[in-house]
Design a protein around this motif. Sequence first.
Motif, PDB file in Angstrom:
ATOM      1  N   ARG A  45       0.803  -1.227   0.000  1.00  0.00           N
ATOM      2  CA  ARG A  45       0.000   0.000   0.000  1.00  0.00           C
ATOM      3  C   ARG A  45       0.832   1.273   0.000  1.00  0.00           C
ATOM      4  NH1 ARG A  45      -2.796  -2.117   5.197  1.00  0.00           N
ATOM      5  NH2 ARG A  45      -0.619  -2.730   5.344  1.00  0.00           N
ATOM      6  N   LEU A  88       2.433   1.660  -3.370  1.00  0.00           N
ATOM      7  CA  LEU A  88       1.439   2.094  -4.358  1.00  0.00           C
ATOM      8  C   LEU A  88       1.147   3.584  -4.208  1.00  0.00           C
ATOM      9  CD1 LEU A  88      -1.104  -0.885  -4.140  1.00  0.00           C
ATOM     10  CD2 LEU A  88       0.376  -0.330  -6.100  1.00  0.00           C
ATOM     11  N   THR A 131       2.217   6.458  -6.974  1.00  0.00           N
ATOM     12  CA  THR A 131       1.078   7.155  -7.580  1.00  0.00           C
ATOM     13  C   THR A 131       1.140   8.642  -7.281  1.00  0.00           C
ATOM     14  OG1 THR A 131      -0.253   5.147  -7.385  1.00  0.00           O
ATOM     15  CG2 THR A 131      -1.441   7.219  -7.707  1.00  0.00           C
ATOM     16  N   SER A 178       2.263  -5.389  -6.558  1.00  0.00           N
ATOM     17  CA  SER A 178       2.218  -3.920  -6.502  1.00  0.00           C
ATOM     18  C   SER A 178       2.908  -3.342  -7.730  1.00  0.00           C
ATOM     19  CB  SER A 178       2.908  -3.399  -5.233  1.00  0.00           C
ATOM     20  OG  SER A 178       2.179  -3.752  -4.093  1.00  0.00           O
ATOM     21  N   LEU A 198       1.228  -0.992 -10.829  1.00  0.00           N
ATOM     22  CA  LEU A 198       1.826   0.294 -11.234  1.00  0.00           C
ATOM     23  C   LEU A 198       2.224   0.262 -12.708  1.00  0.00           C
ATOM     24  CD1 LEU A 198       3.941   0.944  -8.030  1.00  0.00           C
ATOM     25  CD2 LEU A 198       1.887   2.214  -8.744  1.00  0.00           C
ATOM     26  N   GLU A 228      -0.654   0.657 -14.975  1.00  0.00           N
ATOM     27  CA  GLU A 228      -1.167   2.026 -14.946  1.00  0.00           C
ATOM     28  C   GLU A 228      -0.209   3.034 -15.595  1.00  0.00           C
ATOM     29  OE1 GLU A 228      -4.185   3.089 -13.944  1.00  0.00           O
ATOM     30  OE2 GLU A 228      -4.718   0.985 -13.655  1.00  0.00           O
ATOM     31  N   GLU A 238      -5.647  -4.417  -7.040  1.00  0.00           N
ATOM     32  CA  GLU A 238      -6.293  -3.390  -7.857  1.00  0.00           C
ATOM     33  C   GLU A 238      -7.201  -2.500  -7.002  1.00  0.00           C
ATOM     34  OE1 GLU A 238      -6.983  -1.212 -11.266  1.00  0.00           O
ATOM     35  OE2 GLU A 238      -5.570  -2.861 -11.059  1.00  0.00           O
ATOM     36  N   TYR A 246      -5.086  -0.141  -4.935  1.00  0.00           N
ATOM     37  CA  TYR A 246      -4.577   0.918  -5.805  1.00  0.00           C
ATOM     38  C   TYR A 246      -5.671   1.946  -6.107  1.00  0.00           C
ATOM     39  CZ  TYR A 246      -3.323   3.420 -10.006  1.00  0.00           C
ATOM     40  OH  TYR A 246      -3.106   4.428 -10.903  1.00  0.00           O
ATOM     41  N   ARG A 304      -5.451   5.802  -5.181  1.00  0.00           N
ATOM     42  CA  ARG A 304      -5.408   6.778  -6.269  1.00  0.00           C
ATOM     43  C   ARG A 304      -6.533   7.805  -6.113  1.00  0.00           C
ATOM     44  NH1 ARG A 304      -3.118   6.919 -12.021  1.00  0.00           N
ATOM     45  NH2 ARG A 304      -4.061   8.846 -12.759  1.00  0.00           N
TER      46      ARG A 304
END
Length: 161
Positions: A13, A16, A20, A46, A50, A53, A119, A122, A126
């Motif tokens: 976490r 991420l 991000t 993780s 990323l 994305e 997911e 994330y 985000r």
Amino acid sequence: MNVLFLCTGNSCRSILAEATFNHLAPSGWKAVSAGSRPTGEVHPRSLSVLNREGISTAGYASKSWDDLPVRPDIVITVCASAAGEECPAYLGNVMRAHWGVEDPAHVTGTDSEIDAAFETAYRILRARIEAFLALPLSKLQSDPLELKRALDQISSITPSV
């Protein structure tokens, strides 16, 4: 301004969130992440999220809060304390907020169920980071009480995933 995303293992976490945030942040804002008991490695799932994305994973590593390269101005814990997970308390005179997210590293099941947990983590992070960065940051830097209130409100954002 330096933001520290903090959790226990610094493998999922907080990584991420760090990656991000740095991908989306305006000039002058930077995130780092750390753990109170780092695992020593970033969870491969993780990194997969990323990469999917389009967020760079270069240079990210699981590290201790004892080894921070900068002093944080804001500390955001991302442990899911509601699930009985112990969240570290950062000692220092900094602004703090708690954005609890379930740890996808503890999910068991099929590969697709585990991928879905990563997911979900994330997407939640985000959405919260986007809400943070949508704030009038230059104004809030001079109004710590309002910034703290906004950070606390952001903790309740949970997008439908």
